[in-house]
Scaffold this motif. Structure first.
Motif, PDB file in Angstrom:
ATOM      1  N   VAL A  56      33.798  46.634  38.710  1.00 51.00           N
ATOM      2  CA  VAL A  56      34.628  46.086  37.843  1.00 51.00           C
ATOM      3  C   VAL A  56      34.504  46.247  36.393  1.00 51.00           C
ATOM      4  O   VAL A  56      35.335  46.721  35.694  1.00 51.00           O
ATOM      5  CB  VAL A  56      34.795  44.380  38.205  1.00 51.00           C
ATOM      6  CG1 VAL A  56      35.571  43.925  37.222  1.00 51.00           C
ATOM      7  CG2 VAL A  56      35.254  44.240  39.627  1.00 51.00           C
ATOM      8  N   SER A  88      37.177  49.327  37.852  1.00 49.32           N
ATOM      9  CA  SER A  88      37.506  49.194  39.144  1.00 49.32           C
ATOM     10  C   SER A  88      38.214  50.272  39.773  1.00 49.32           C
ATOM     11  O   SER A  88      39.217  50.482  40.271  1.00 49.32           O
ATOM     12  CB  SER A  88      38.628  48.154  39.177  1.00 49.32           C
ATOM     13  OG  SER A  88      38.070  46.705  38.902  1.00 49.32           O
ATOM     14  N   CYS A  92      40.915  33.826  33.263  1.00 49.61           N
ATOM     15  CA  CYS A  92      39.662  34.784  33.562  1.00 49.61           C
ATOM     16  C   CYS A  92      38.454  34.010  34.057  1.00 49.61           C
ATOM     17  O   CYS A  92      38.186  32.834  33.638  1.00 49.61           O
ATOM     18  CB  CYS A  92      39.255  35.442  32.280  1.00 49.61           C
ATOM     19  SG  CYS A  92      40.421  36.850  31.782  1.00 49.61           S
ATOM     20  N   HIS A  94      30.349  40.523  34.035  1.00 53.53           N
ATOM     21  CA  HIS A  94      31.829  40.781  34.034  1.00 53.53           C
ATOM     22  C   HIS A  94      32.380  41.002  32.638  1.00 53.53           C
ATOM     23  O   HIS A  94      31.725  40.847  31.634  1.00 53.53           O
ATOM     24  CB  HIS A  94      32.338  39.544  34.698  1.00 53.53           C
ATOM     25  CG  HIS A  94      32.542  39.162  35.957  1.00 53.53           C
ATOM     26  ND1 HIS A  94      33.379  40.238  36.804  1.00 53.53           N
ATOM     27  CD2 HIS A  94      31.720  38.314  36.697  1.00 53.53           C
ATOM     28  CE1 HIS A  94      32.983  39.829  38.051  1.00 53.53           C
ATOM     29  NE2 HIS A  94      32.140  38.786  38.185  1.00 53.53           N
ATOM     30  N   ARG A 126      43.976  39.173  27.618  1.00 55.10           N
ATOM     31  CA  ARG A 126      43.140  38.686  28.846  1.00 55.10           C
ATOM     32  C   ARG A 126      42.849  37.303  28.875  1.00 55.10           C
ATOM     33  O   ARG A 126      43.172  36.681  27.655  1.00 55.10           O
ATOM     34  CB  ARG A 126      42.068  39.784  28.958  1.00 55.10           C
ATOM     35  CG  ARG A 126      42.303  41.059  28.884  1.00 55.10           C
ATOM     36  CD  ARG A 126      40.898  41.834  29.320  1.00 55.10           C
ATOM     37  NE  ARG A 126      40.597  41.927  30.481  1.00 55.10           N
ATOM     38  CZ  ARG A 126      41.176  42.782  31.477  1.00 55.10           C
ATOM     39  NH1 ARG A 126      42.088  43.661  31.206  1.00 55.10           N
ATOM     40  NH2 ARG A 126      41.107  42.720  32.893  1.00 55.10           N
ATOM     41  N   TRP A 165      40.608  33.620  39.388  1.00 51.73           N
ATOM     42  CA  TRP A 165      40.219  35.034  39.323  1.00 51.73           C
ATOM     43  C   TRP A 165      38.603  35.588  39.060  1.00 51.73           C
ATOM     44  O   TRP A 165      38.019  34.778  38.380  1.00 51.73           O
ATOM     45  CB  TRP A 165      40.743  35.390  38.126  1.00 51.73           C
ATOM     46  CG  TRP A 165      42.585  35.262  37.979  1.00 51.73           C
ATOM     47  CD1 TRP A 165      42.967  34.192  37.318  1.00 51.73           C
ATOM     48  CD2 TRP A 165      43.458  36.277  38.546  1.00 51.73           C
ATOM     49  NE1 TRP A 165      44.403  34.595  37.657  1.00 51.73           N
ATOM     50  CE2 TRP A 165      44.613  35.787  38.500  1.00 51.73           C
ATOM     51  CE3 TRP A 165      43.217  37.289  39.472  1.00 51.73           C
ATOM     52  CZ2 TRP A 165      45.521  36.275  38.998  1.00 51.73           C
ATOM     53  CZ3 TRP A 165      44.277  37.938  39.792  1.00 51.73           C
ATOM     54  CH2 TRP A 165      45.564  37.457  39.658  1.00 51.73           C
ATOM     55  N   SER A 210      37.645  39.253  34.715  1.00 51.73           N
ATOM     56  CA  SER A 210      38.848  39.093  33.597  1.00 51.73           C
ATOM     57  C   SER A 210      40.175  39.888  34.034  1.00 51.73           C
ATOM     58  O   SER A 210      40.013  40.949  34.254  1.00 51.73           O
ATOM     59  CB  SER A 210      38.200  39.657  32.253  1.00 51.73           C
ATOM     60  OG  SER A 210      39.217  39.629  31.128  1.00 51.73           O
ATOM     61  N   VAL A 211      41.347  38.974  33.678  1.00 46.03           N
ATOM     62  CA  VAL A 211      42.534  39.630  34.335  1.00 46.03           C
ATOM     63  C   VAL A 211      43.470  39.489  33.063  1.00 46.03           C
ATOM     64  O   VAL A 211      43.571  38.847  32.325  1.00 46.03           O
ATOM     65  CB  VAL A 211      43.225  38.920  35.586  1.00 46.03           C
ATOM     66  CG1 VAL A 211      43.417  37.290  35.060  1.00 46.03           C
ATOM     67  CG2 VAL A 211      44.519  39.288  36.149  1.00 46.03           C
ATOM     68  N   SER A 212      44.371  40.763  33.284  1.00 46.19           N
ATOM     69  CA  SER A 212      45.648  40.808  32.219  1.00 46.19           C
ATOM     70  C   SER A 212      46.597  39.893  32.493  1.00 46.19           C
ATOM     71  O   SER A 212      46.970  39.333  33.524  1.00 46.19           O
ATOM     72  CB  SER A 212      45.891  42.085  32.176  1.00 46.19           C
ATOM     73  OG  SER A 212      46.687  42.453  33.290  1.00 46.19           O
ATOM     74  N   GLN A 234      47.388  47.346  35.963  1.00 40.87           N
ATOM     75  CA  GLN A 234      47.722  46.203  36.747  1.00 40.87           C
ATOM     76  C   GLN A 234      46.998  46.339  38.130  1.00 40.87           C
ATOM     77  O   GLN A 234      46.243  45.374  38.732  1.00 40.87           O
ATOM     78  CB  GLN A 234      49.144  45.890  37.034  1.00 40.87           C
ATOM     79  CG  GLN A 234      49.728  45.404  35.680  1.00 40.87           C
ATOM     80  CD  GLN A 234      51.169  44.984  35.826  1.00 40.87           C
ATOM     81  OE1 GLN A 234      51.657  44.422  36.660  1.00 40.87           O
ATOM     82  NE2 GLN A 234      52.138  45.512  34.941  1.00 40.87           N
ATOM     83  N   GLU A 284      43.585  45.631  39.152  1.00 42.40           N
ATOM     84  CA  GLU A 284      43.225  44.180  39.125  1.00 42.40           C
ATOM     85  C   GLU A 284      43.441  43.548  40.476  1.00 42.40           C
ATOM     86  O   GLU A 284      43.373  42.226  40.374  1.00 42.40           O
ATOM     87  CB  GLU A 284      43.447  43.562  37.915  1.00 42.40           C
ATOM     88  CG  GLU A 284      43.017  44.020  36.813  1.00 42.40           C
ATOM     89  CD  GLU A 284      43.520  43.299  35.241  1.00 42.40           C
ATOM     90  OE1 GLU A 284      44.372  42.835  35.453  1.00 42.40           O
ATOM     91  OE2 GLU A 284      43.038  43.545  34.329  1.00 42.40           O
ATOM     92  N   LEU A 326      40.914  40.961  42.578  1.00 46.77           N
ATOM     93  CA  LEU A 326      40.133  39.844  41.615  1.00 46.77           C
ATOM     94  C   LEU A 326      40.613  38.378  42.021  1.00 46.77           C
ATOM     95  O   LEU A 326      39.904  37.571  41.960  1.00 46.77           O
ATOM     96  CB  LEU A 326      40.494  39.964  40.132  1.00 46.77           C
ATOM     97  CG  LEU A 326      40.128  41.336  39.279  1.00 46.77           C
ATOM     98  CD1 LEU A 326      40.399  41.108  37.869  1.00 46.77           C
ATOM     99  CD2 LEU A 326      38.296  41.439  39.695  1.00 46.77           C
TER     100      LEU A 326
END
Length: 439
Positions: free
Chosen positions: A21, A25, A233, A244, A251, A282, A285-287, A327, A330, A333
């Motif tokens: 990740v 990823s 996140c 991570h 984010r 999640w 860390s996600v956008s 996108q 991720e 996640l």
């Protein structure tokens, strides 16, 4: 029974996953992790392959452990089974047969019977001062557009404050889903010598940060929802996990905190342990964009009476098929955690809820003579920054007062009423109309 060698392998795989990740990823790195897990589950007898061939769709892969898991059980629970892939094949998540993954703490029990209402979601975004601003309005609109007004009861709490959210839910008699859009920290420390703990970065009344733990949050959510989506996140990441990708602009993570010692629970598992039946969080860390796309697909499926695990799996597959590479990276996640009564469908009917509290028929006025009507609290939205700025000025001790000015019918009186509500220990005096000296 897990052997020491099994636990060592699972921990090693979890470490490989974090590295993959952190390095973007890439498919090949993720496939390596997924195939290693598959080989371990398949064993020498090909038992996983046989089960997959015999199982009907949808296929739900559920990992169960006691409510207080051992270290070995945590190693199993944390393994990234979302990545499972046959040795020479692709991700099971992309296969025609829907592949769902859920993790459950506790022995399954019967859930409370569903009512006859359609899908109901309470949405609240928190954006404390000093944090990167999230595009929560896009997320809110995506949920509404995906489901449509005829299939969804959507309540938006504008305060960003957990106490106000709890009060709103109580007035409405609860909602089956609570969606929280904010920043998260998986290893926040309240003090230099305090243990690390997962928190959501919510807002106090002045708009400053209010780190909120799982126990504190659940204590305010009454009645409790059937599902909480903590779209921040690292909300499915244990406080002891390091490596991570930290949060940043665009984010959903707060500033990096120092890793702590062994603290098993994440925000998601802490909420399950505290009594929420089902949690989506999640693992990393996600956008904003990926979180919004996932939520849009998830709620569309839930409104169609799809079970929670299957809806999450479909949203995951939808993200995996996304043409936007950022996108798509991720897709893996999202994590679904269940308590004893978690899972299943959230919708059983089509009736619309009463979306205002019983006292809504009472018209609200700022003055005693009822000459100055103002918006009721549940109708007062979109003025959070102005309210917080005003409260900071009044409570800071540096100003004698605040002047609200502007054209008519912009909501100045309603804002003044909300300011008065936040000062219950002070008397309200209203002068309305012409107050020039008598000639």
């Amino acid at each position: 029974m897990l052997q020491t060698s099994d636990v060592d392998l699972l921990n090693a795989v979890a470490g490989q996953y974090v590295d993959a990740v952190r390095n973007g990823s890439r498919d090949q790195a993720l496939l390596t992790v997924g195939r290693e897990l598959y080989r371990w589950l398949d064993g020498d007898l090909g038992q996983l392959t046989r089960l997959l061939d015999e199982a009907s769709a949808p296929l739900v892969f559920e990992v169960r452990a006691p409510t207080k898991p051992s270290a070995a059980a945590w190693a199993l629970l944390r393994a990234p089974f979302e990545l499972l892939a046959a040795p020479e094949g692709e991700f099971l998540a992309a296969a025609p047969k829907l592949f769902a993954v859920a993790r459950r703490l506790g022995r399954p029990s019967t859930a409370q019977e569903l009512d006859g209402y359609r899908l109901g979601v309470a949405f609240m975004a928190s954006a404390p001062r000093g944090q990167h601003e999230l595009d929560f309005e896009a997320e809110e609109m995506a949920i509404l557009n995906a489901v449509g007004e005829t299939s969804l009861d959507l309540v938006v709490e504008d305060s960003g404050n957990p106490e106000h959210l709890g009060r709103r839910l109580s007035e409405l008699g609860g909602m089956p889903v609570v969606h929280l859009s904010c920043h998260g920290l998986h290893n926040w420390r309240p003090g230099p010598d305090e243990p690390a703990t997962p928190v959501l970065l919510m807002e106090d009344e002045l708009g400053d940060g209010l780190p909120t733990s799982a126990d504190a949050l659940v204590g305010l959510l009454t009645p409790r929802p059937r599902l909480a989506f903590v779209s921040a996140c690292l909300t499915a990441t244990g406080a002891d996990v390091t490596g991570h990708v930290p949060g940043g602009a665009g984010r959903r993570g707060g500033p990096a905190a120092e890793p702590g010692g062994w603290v098993a629970h994440s925000m998601a598992t802490g909420l399950v342990a505290a009594g929420i039946p089902a949690i989506i969080g999640w693992e990393g860390s996600v956008s904003d964009e990926a979180a919004t796309r996932f939520a849009e697909r998830l709620y569309r499926q839930l409104s169609r009476r799809v079970e929670v695990a299957e809806a999450v799996a479909d949203a995951r597959r939808h993200l995996l098929a996304c043409s936007d590479e950022r996108q798509r990276a991720e897709w893996h996640l999202a994590r679904l955690w269940l308590g004893p009564a978690g899972g299943g469908k959230l919708v059983a009917g089509t009736r619309k809820r009463q979306m205002v509290p019983p006292h809504h028929v009472t018209k609200t006025f700022l003055d005693r003579k009822h000459q100055l009507p103002v918006a009721a609290a549940e109708m007062f939205v979109g003025r959070r920054p102005e309210l917080q700025h005003t409260l900071r000025a009044l409570r800071g001790g540096q100003k004698v007062g605040v002047l609200l000015h502007g054209q008519g019918r912009l909501g100045k009186s309603s804002l003044a009423a909300r300011i008065a509500d936040r000062h219950p220990n002070r008397a309200v005096a209203v002068v309305f109309g012409d107050y020039s000296p008598t000639p």
